[in-house]
Design an enzyme around this catalytic site. Structure first.
Site, PDB file in Angstrom:
ATOM      1  N   GLU A 175       0.819  -1.217   0.000  1.00  0.00           N
ATOM      2  CA  GLU A 175       0.000   0.000   0.000  1.00  0.00           C
ATOM      3  C   GLU A 175       0.853   1.267   0.000  1.00  0.00           C
ATOM      4  O   GLU A 175       0.756   2.098   0.915  1.00  0.00           O
ATOM      5  CB  GLU A 175      -0.941   0.018   1.217  1.00  0.00           C
ATOM      6  CG  GLU A 175      -1.906  -1.143   1.260  1.00  0.00           C
ATOM      7  CD  GLU A 175      -2.988  -1.007   2.334  1.00  0.00           C
ATOM      8  OE1 GLU A 175      -2.901  -0.058   3.147  1.00  0.00           O
ATOM      9  OE2 GLU A 175      -3.914  -1.819   2.345  1.00  0.00           O
ATOM     10  N   GLU A 373      -4.960  -8.733   0.965  1.00  0.00           N
ATOM     11  CA  GLU A 373      -5.584  -8.338   2.232  1.00  0.00           C
ATOM     12  C   GLU A 373      -7.066  -8.115   1.980  1.00  0.00           C
ATOM     13  O   GLU A 373      -7.445  -7.504   0.976  1.00  0.00           O
ATOM     14  CB  GLU A 373      -5.023  -7.009   2.792  1.00  0.00           C
ATOM     15  CG  GLU A 373      -3.688  -7.099   3.438  1.00  0.00           C
ATOM     16  CD  GLU A 373      -3.208  -5.768   4.033  1.00  0.00           C
ATOM     17  OE1 GLU A 373      -4.033  -4.934   4.449  1.00  0.00           O
ATOM     18  OE2 GLU A 373      -1.976  -5.575   4.064  1.00  0.00           O
TER      19      GLU A 373
HETATM   20  C1  BG6 Z   1      -4.445  -2.086   6.011  1.00  0.00           C
HETATM   21  C2  BG6 Z   1      -2.935  -2.082   6.314  1.00  0.00           C
HETATM   22  O1  BG6 Z   1      -4.745  -1.144   5.046  1.00  0.00           O
HETATM   23  O2  BG6 Z   1      -5.280  -1.797   7.104  1.00  0.00           O
HETATM   24  C3  BG6 Z   1      -2.645  -2.747   7.652  1.00  0.00           C
HETATM   25  O3  BG6 Z   1      -2.174  -2.706   5.301  1.00  0.00           O
HETATM   26  C4  BG6 Z   1      -3.616  -2.270   8.725  1.00  0.00           C
HETATM   27  O4  BG6 Z   1      -1.301  -2.518   8.003  1.00  0.00           O
HETATM   28  C5  BG6 Z   1      -5.061  -2.540   8.284  1.00  0.00           C
HETATM   29  O5  BG6 Z   1      -3.356  -2.871   9.960  1.00  0.00           O
HETATM   30  C6  BG6 Z   1      -6.152  -2.241   9.329  1.00  0.00           C
HETATM   31  O6  BG6 Z   1      -6.180  -0.959   9.817  1.00  0.00           O
HETATM   32  P1  BG6 Z   1      -7.006  -0.472  11.075  1.00  0.00           P
HETATM   33  O7  BG6 Z   1      -6.786   0.992  11.140  1.00  0.00           O
HETATM   34  O8  BG6 Z   1      -8.465  -0.795  10.884  1.00  0.00           O
HETATM   35  O9  BG6 Z   1      -6.486  -1.171  12.286  1.00  0.00           O
END
Ligand code: BG6
Length: 470
Positions: A175, A373
């Protein structure tokens, strides 16, 4: 069983060898931030100076303790059906000052992790950069400074030489738009600047660094694949009105095509270049850069998808005195009646994953890709733990299953999608949100020395992986 239809048949069957697993990152899981020779990164530093910016004041010093518990964790990965797992290498652990000496303890650690994964039949997918710039390099300006691109190239080469005999899937960045947004536009990463010109330079240098790492990797001829992981949040217009559509095309150019086009096609989106030229924000480009980017595109693309972006034409003329922002060209739009994940406040739109895959098929040469992801963050997830100690996360099972149905459909229609990785394996520390939102297949009890317990979704995923479908 939830994973099958009433006749116990597999209705959604995935191709042989589909990658089932999850993803994680070094700073979010390793802990041990200050021992065994690791250098500081921007997160260690920012937490030292502004701990109040982190949820519950929890910093990155001891995140989930993967550094110590990796054997136990990899055993659990195997237990819930992983055949692949994405981790990242901490640049500041491997090369504490960002350049120069290599930390032998880090080499030992990553060797042990890679070997343990392989020994358990889990293919390591290794990412080189997940938001964690070494502090010594940030002092020089981080990605603003071209010297850091050169330092990254050396770091990447070091990783390939040390681990490339066993690691056959590499990723240059995760990202990469996020450090641009967080560090230089919207104030959620260090160095917390609001400066569009620097944002563009940082983005450009990141793209250049990726192409340089790809070039080095190809020259080493190690027989693996190299790619990048992008958060390809689709931009949906409020309506078919031309003004709304134009707003969505520009939002897409800023947030998706800015990295997707150079990574896959080796070129920059025309709409974006035109805006940068007109507004006087073209980055410093050296002779030969554009050819290098053109010649060194990715073999494989990781797609991160959580929620859609919805936009509309601007309601009001932008304030000419406000700092220049991408939002000069669109407003965000909250769609009435949208489906929500109430535990995180994010929209759920499962078809988005299909739209991304179809776009890659139709407009990006059907490049080999996978969902790197996707996941559902839940604040206060402890309340779903039952008497036996298992988190009953039926909402996550439904979330994954509904997304997988769309991945399946895209594959049926010819998408070159090769796998699905959940964010994330175990609950982890998530930047300024720390341990607020839990995403894992496995829960981590911070009150009990990080005790791991497989959630219901982890047990369900095992059956999906075993049947290669549901
Ligand atoms: C993703 C990232 O976009 O979001 C991760 O690659 C991150 O590193 C994840 O942990 C979740 O984010 P959040 O803010 O909901 O904990």
């Amino acid at each position: 069983m939830t994973s099958m239809n009433s006749n116990n048949e597999i209705k959604y069957s995935f191709p042989e060898g589909f990658w089932w697993g999850s993803s994680a990152s070094a700073t979010q899981t390793e802990g041990a931030a200050d021992i065994d020779g690791k250098g500081k990164n921007i997160w260690d530093h920012w937490y030292e100076i502004e701990p109040n910016r982190f949820f519950d004041g929890v910093g990155p010093e001891n995140t989930s303790q993967f550094y110590y518990k990796y054997k136990e964790d990899i055993k659990l990965m195997k237990e819930i059906g992983h055949n692949s797992f994405r981790l990242s290498i901490s640049w500041a652990r491997l090369i504490p000052n960002g350049t120069g000496e290599i930390n032998p303890k880090a080499v030992e650690f990553y060797n042990r992790v890679i070997d343990e994964l392989l020994g358990n039949g889990i293919e390591p997918f290794v990412n080189l950069f997940h938001f964690d710039m070494p502090m010594e390099l940030q002092k020089l300006g981080g990605w603003e400074n071209r010297d850091v691109v050169d330092a990254y190239e050396v770091y990447a080469k070091t990783c390939f030489e040390l681990f490339g005999d066993r690691v056959k899937k590499w990723f240059t960045h995760n990202e990469p738009i996020v450090p641009v947004e967080g560090g230089y536009l919207y104030d959620f990463h260090y160095p917390n600047e609001i400066n569009f010109g620097k944002a563009v330079q940082v983005a450009y240098h990141t793209i250049l660094s990726s192409a340089k790492a790809i070039k080095v990797y190809k020259e080493l001829n190690q027989g693996g694949k190299i790619g990048i992981i992008l958060n390809l949040t689709p931009s949906y217009p409020r309506s078919r009105n031309l003004a709304d559509v134009k707003a969505s095309v520009l939002a897409d150019a800023f947030f998706n095509r800015s990295f997707l086009d150079p990574s896959v096609k080796g070129e920059f989106p025309e709409e974006l270049v035109q805006i940068l030229k007109e507004e006087g924000f073209m980055p410093a480009v050296e002779n030969g850069d554009l050819e290098l980017i053109k010649d060194n595109t990715v073999d494989i693309l990781g797609v991160n998808y959580y929620q859609p972006r919805r936009v509309k034409a601007k309601e009001n003329l932008p304030n000419p005195d406000a700092p220049f922002m991408p939002e000069r060209f669109f407003d965000n739009y909250v769609m009435p009646g949208r489906k929500m994940n109430p535990h995180r406040g994010w929209e759920i739109y499962e078809k988005g994953v299909y739209d991304i895959l179809v776009n890659l098929k139709d407009n990006y040469g059907n490049i080999e890709c996978f969902i790197s992801e996707n996941g559902m963050g839940v604040e206060g997830e402890e309340k779903f733990r039952d008497e036996s100690g298992v988190i009953q996360d039926d909402y996550r099972i439904e979330f994954i299953r509904e997304h997988l149905k769309w991945v399946h459909k895209a594959h049926q229609e010819g998408s070159n999608v090769k796998g699905y990785h959940l964010w994330t394996f175990m609950d982890n520390w998530s930047w300024t949100n720390a341990y607020k939102n839990r995403y894992g297949f496995v829960s981590v009890n911070l009150a009990k020395d990080g005790e791991r317990t497989i959630k219901k979704s982890g047990q369900w995923f095992k059956t999906v992986s075993e049947h290669n479908g549901f």
